[in-house]
Write a protein that holds these residues in place. Sequence first.
Motif, PDB file in Angstrom:
ATOM      1  N   ILE A  18      45.497  80.631  17.426  1.00  0.00           N
ATOM      2  CA  ILE A  18      44.479  79.755  17.991  1.00  0.00           C
ATOM      3  C   ILE A  18      43.677  79.162  16.840  1.00  0.00           C
ATOM      4  O   ILE A  18      43.180  79.893  15.985  1.00  0.00           O
ATOM      5  N   ILE A  19      43.577  77.845  16.830  1.00  0.00           N
ATOM      6  CA  ILE A  19      42.806  77.139  15.798  1.00  0.00           C
ATOM      7  C   ILE A  19      41.598  76.517  16.483  1.00  0.00           C
ATOM      8  O   ILE A  19      41.743  75.769  17.452  1.00  0.00           O
ATOM      9  N   ILE A  20      40.431  76.859  15.987  1.00  0.00           N
ATOM     10  CA  ILE A  20      39.202  76.308  16.556  1.00  0.00           C
ATOM     11  C   ILE A  20      38.773  75.141  15.676  1.00  0.00           C
ATOM     12  O   ILE A  20      38.501  75.293  14.489  1.00  0.00           O
ATOM     13  N   GLY A  21      38.739  73.960  16.275  1.00  0.00           N
ATOM     14  CA  GLY A  21      38.365  72.740  15.561  1.00  0.00           C
ATOM     15  C   GLY A  21      39.567  71.841  15.358  1.00  0.00           C
ATOM     16  O   GLY A  21      40.605  72.273  14.847  1.00  0.00           O
ATOM     17  N   THR A  22      39.458  70.588  15.790  1.00  0.00           N
ATOM     18  CA  THR A  22      40.563  69.640  15.661  1.00  0.00           C
ATOM     19  C   THR A  22      40.249  68.533  14.660  1.00  0.00           C
ATOM     20  O   THR A  22      40.855  67.467  14.702  1.00  0.00           O
ATOM     21  N   GLY A  23      39.322  68.802  13.765  1.00  0.00           N
ATOM     22  CA  GLY A  23      39.043  67.854  12.690  1.00  0.00           C
ATOM     23  C   GLY A  23      40.165  67.901  11.669  1.00  0.00           C
ATOM     24  O   GLY A  23      41.248  68.462  11.919  1.00  0.00           O
ATOM     25  N   ILE A  24      39.924  67.350  10.508  1.00  0.00           N
ATOM     26  CA  ILE A  24      40.973  67.293   9.482  1.00  0.00           C
ATOM     27  C   ILE A  24      41.444  68.681   9.065  1.00  0.00           C
ATOM     28  O   ILE A  24      42.641  68.900   8.860  1.00  0.00           O
ATOM     29  N   LEU A  25      40.545  69.635   8.972  1.00  0.00           N
ATOM     30  CA  LEU A  25      40.935  70.981   8.565  1.00  0.00           C
ATOM     31  C   LEU A  25      41.813  71.635   9.621  1.00  0.00           C
ATOM     32  O   LEU A  25      42.913  72.108   9.330  1.00  0.00           O
ATOM     33  N   GLY A  26      41.348  71.656  10.873  1.00  0.00           N
ATOM     34  CA  GLY A  26      42.127  72.270  11.940  1.00  0.00           C
ATOM     35  C   GLY A  26      43.460  71.587  12.154  1.00  0.00           C
ATOM     36  O   GLY A  26      44.495  72.238  12.337  1.00  0.00           O
ATOM     37  N   ALA A  27      43.451  70.258  12.116  1.00  0.00           N
ATOM     38  CA  ALA A  27      44.694  69.501  12.328  1.00  0.00           C
ATOM     39  C   ALA A  27      45.699  69.749  11.212  1.00  0.00           C
ATOM     40  O   ALA A  27      46.901  69.886  11.467  1.00  0.00           O
ATOM     41  N   SER A  28      45.229  69.820   9.961  1.00  0.00           N
ATOM     42  CA  SER A  28      46.177  70.037   8.861  1.00  0.00           C
ATOM     43  C   SER A  28      46.708  71.468   8.857  1.00  0.00           C
ATOM     44  O   SER A  28      47.879  71.695   8.526  1.00  0.00           O
ATOM     45  N   VAL A  29      45.886  72.437   9.262  1.00  0.00           N
ATOM     46  CA  VAL A  29      46.376  73.814   9.386  1.00  0.00           C
ATOM     47  C   VAL A  29      47.449  73.874  10.474  1.00  0.00           C
ATOM     48  O   VAL A  29      48.518  74.459  10.275  1.00  0.00           O
ATOM     49  N   ALA A  30      47.181  73.248  11.619  1.00  0.00           N
ATOM     50  CA  ALA A  30      48.164  73.233  12.710  1.00  0.00           C
ATOM     51  C   ALA A  30      49.452  72.548  12.268  1.00  0.00           C
ATOM     52  O   ALA A  30      50.555  73.030  12.567  1.00  0.00           O
ATOM     53  N   TYR A  31      49.321  71.440  11.573  1.00  0.00           N
ATOM     54  CA  TYR A  31      50.495  70.704  11.101  1.00  0.00           C
ATOM     55  C   TYR A  31      51.355  71.583  10.185  1.00  0.00           C
ATOM     56  O   TYR A  31      52.575  71.665  10.355  1.00  0.00           O
ATOM     57  N   ASN A  32      50.725  72.245   9.235  1.00  0.00           N
ATOM     58  CA  ASN A  32      51.484  73.090   8.301  1.00  0.00           C
ATOM     59  C   ASN A  32      52.086  74.312   8.997  1.00  0.00           C
ATOM     60  O   ASN A  32      53.212  74.703   8.693  1.00  0.00           O
ATOM     61  N   LEU A  33      51.355  74.908   9.941  1.00  0.00           N
ATOM     62  CA  LEU A  33      51.901  76.053  10.678  1.00  0.00           C
ATOM     63  C   LEU A  33      53.058  75.645  11.582  1.00  0.00           C
ATOM     64  O   LEU A  33      53.962  76.447  11.849  1.00  0.00           O
ATOM     65  N   SER A  34      53.044  74.405  12.060  1.00  0.00           N
ATOM     66  CA  SER A  34      54.099  73.941  12.967  1.00  0.00           C
ATOM     67  C   SER A  34      55.463  73.896  12.287  1.00  0.00           C
ATOM     68  O   SER A  34      56.488  73.805  12.968  1.00  0.00           O
ATOM     69  N   LYS A  35      55.503  73.989  11.000  1.00  0.00           N
ATOM     70  CA  LYS A  35      56.770  73.960  10.265  1.00  0.00           C
ATOM     71  C   LYS A  35      57.508  75.294  10.313  1.00  0.00           C
ATOM     72  O   LYS A  35      58.662  75.384   9.903  1.00  0.00           O
TER      73      LYS A  35
END
Length: 160
Positions: free
Chosen positions: A4-21
């Motif tokens: 679970i990532i709290i926050g969809t700003g640049i930090l949250g979005a980039s963490v989600a993007y990298n984890l999605s790999k």
Amino acid sequence: MKIIIIGTGILGASVAYNLSKYDGIEIVMIDGAQHGKATTAGAGIVSPWTSSVTDDSWYQIAKRGAAYYPELIMSLKDDGERDLGYKKVGAICIGTNSEKLDEIEKSLILKKMDADDIGTIQRLGTEETHKNCSLFCMMIFNLFLYLVLLGWMEIFFATL
């Protein structure tokens, strides 16, 4: 594994993007409803050098994030994303008096010593400001129009 990532700003979005790999990771992103924007922070502005935040820990993290941003953009392009809306356009700092401008300029010069990302620091005088006013005025107008469209500001006209 569920993350679970709290926050969809640049930090949250980039963490989600990298984890999605990675295989086997389910990502859930949670954020507050921000009317007309993705975050309460900079709304796409990546410029820690011009921030008035004085916390050095925050600055160091934000500076590293800004240095990482072009790498993130290239990675997204490599993954097929084309409409990223990213453009490096510089920054404008405005002071209400000469002393405030002195303070801003001094801060930027000190930060430039350890931040290659900072380009040319140029203080504009009255004449140069008037010459460059068309760009600056257009930026202010676009910001004003954006705020009006979001319903955060109302337009009124007056004749003198």
